[in-house]
Scaffold this active site. Sequence first.
Site, PDB file in Angstrom:
ATOM      1  CD  GLU A 322      -3.246  -0.737   2.042  1.00 44.53           C
ATOM      2  OE1 GLU A 322      -3.057   0.011   3.014  1.00 44.53           O
ATOM      3  OE2 GLU A 322      -4.318  -1.327   1.837  1.00 44.53           O
ATOM      4  CG  HIS A 351      11.404 -28.237   2.949  1.00 45.18           C
ATOM      5  ND1 HIS A 351      12.145 -29.389   2.878  1.00 45.18           N
ATOM      6  CD2 HIS A 351      11.886 -27.539   4.010  1.00 45.18           C
ATOM      7  CE1 HIS A 351      13.028 -29.405   3.872  1.00 45.18           C
ATOM      8  NE2 HIS A 351      12.890 -28.290   4.564  1.00 45.18           N
ATOM      9  CE  LYS A 465     -11.972   0.085   0.352  1.00 38.86           C
ATOM     10  NZ  LYS A 465     -11.315   0.944   1.331  1.00 38.86           N
TER      11      LYS A 465
END
Length: 480
Positions: A322, A351, A465
Site C-alpha cells: 500500500e 521446501h 470499492k
Amino acid sequence: MLTLQSGFAFDYTNLYGEGKIIAADISGLAGRIAAAHAAVEHMRASGEIRGHLSKDGTPEKVLFSQLPYVAAGNLNSPESIARLKAFGASLRHHADAVIHFGIGGSYLGNRVIFDAHCGEFWNSRTPEERGGYPELYFSGNNIDPLRTGDLIGHILAAARAKTPYRLVLVVVSKSGGTLDTMSNFLVVYHALRQAPGLEISVVAVTDPAEGANATLLKKLARENAWTTFAVPDGIGGRFSVFSEVGLVTAACVGFDIDAFLAGARAMDEACRQADPWTNPALLSAVLKYLAAANHGRNIEVFMPYADRLKAVAEWYIQLLAESLGKRTDRQGREVLYGRTPVVAVGTTDMHAQTQQHQDGPRDKIVQFLRIAAWDRDPVIPAAFPAARQLTDLAGLRMSQALDVALDANAEALARDSRFSAVYHLPRLSAFHLGELLYLLALAVAYEGELADVDAFDQPGVEAYKRIMAPKLEALKHSGR
Ligand code: PA5
C-alpha cells in the site's frame, strides 16, 4: 552489518559489494538520500509530507513517528497508556474470551502482537496458564460464512460449558463502516447476544471525531454506551500498530506495551542520522531502492525464521504494497512503482518457494529474520541410536539447526548473485519487535521520498470499492 546498542542488527552483506549495490551507486544518489532524510526529519517535526492528501483530497498529517513517544499532549500520553492498561486489567481473571473484528491495518498489527506473544496454543491453555488473560479470536479479516459460523458455534459451545461466559467484542475500524469488519460483527453479535449464559460487552476502536463527522461505529458506541478507543487522525491503518489500534490487543493479552513502545523509540532515535551507514531504516530503504532501480529486483520476499513471526511478513505485505505500490509519482507522472511483496517462512518455505528463489528470475530481494536466542530451545536427542542419519543431528539445539538452515539458504542465494538481507533480533521480545516494526515503517517512509511517491495514501484500493458499492446496493434491492 549495522548493529545497534540493543543488539538488533541489519546485515546487508548480500546486498552490498561487487555485483550488487556498490559505493558509486550510493554516492550517485547522495542528493536524493539527503533530501529523503530531510523530508522525514520534517515529517517528524511537523507531521507534514509533501504532496500527501487524504482520501477526500485534503492535506493530511502523517504522525506515526510520534507514537513511540509517550508524553502529555501526544497521541500516546501517560493517561491513554494507563487507560489501556486498566482495560487489560479489567479483563484479567474476568473475561473468558475476546473477539477482535478488523481487517487490513485494523487487524494485521494486532495479529503480529498476538502471535508473537501468545503463540499458536494460547486459546487451548487454561486461564491460569494465560496469566488470567482471556482467549482471543480474530474475525472480520475476511467475509467467510463458514469460518464465521464456526466461530459462533465454538463460542456457543464454550458458553454451554461455563456459565456465565464473559465475552468482549472489540470492533476496530477507522472509517467505522468497513464491510468485512462490520458484516462479521453484526452476524456474530446477533447470533450471540441472546444466547443463554453469555455476557457480552463491546469495545469500539474508531476515529474519535464527534458530531456530524462521527463514524457509524462511533455513533453506535455512543448510543449503546460502549467503551471506545481511538484511531487518531494522521495514523493510517498500516502505521497503527503503535497506536490504540495495536495496543488494545496488547492490553487484552498482557503484552508489554511499555517495552514495545520503548523498542520503537530506540529505533526512531537510531534512525536520525543523515548518513545511511549509521541509520538502519535509511540504509535498508536506499539498498532496496537501488536493488530495484539498478538490478531489477522487483520482488521482496519477507522470510522470518520463526512461526510466531509469520504474521510480521503478512503485516509487511500491506505496509510495502500500500505504501510503495503507486501508479504515479508526486508530479502525476506514471511510474508504476513498487516491489511485489511475498510472504515466506523459514524453514517451511525452503521446501517450497526456495526452488524459485534460487533458480527463477533474478528479480528478488529475500529478507530474512533471525532470532538469536530462544526462550525455549530443545536439544535434538539421540532417540534412535541405530539410525545413523538421525544421530548426526543429536546434541544440536533446534535453534542451531535453524540458524544453519538460514545461513545455508542465504549462502546458496549469494553464490548465484541473488540478493538477500538479514534482520537480527537478539530475542523474541516486545522491545525488539517494536524495533523491527518501526524500522520497517520508517524505511518505507524514506523510500517514498527516494522514489518520489506518496507512501501514505492508497488510491488503488478505491478502484474496486467504486465498483463494489453499487453492486451491493443493486443486490440488496433485487430482493435476492
Ligand atoms: O491501510 C488501510 O488504510 C487499510 O488496510 C485499512 O486499514 C482497512 O481497509 C480497514 O479500514 P478501517 O479501519 O477503516 O475499517
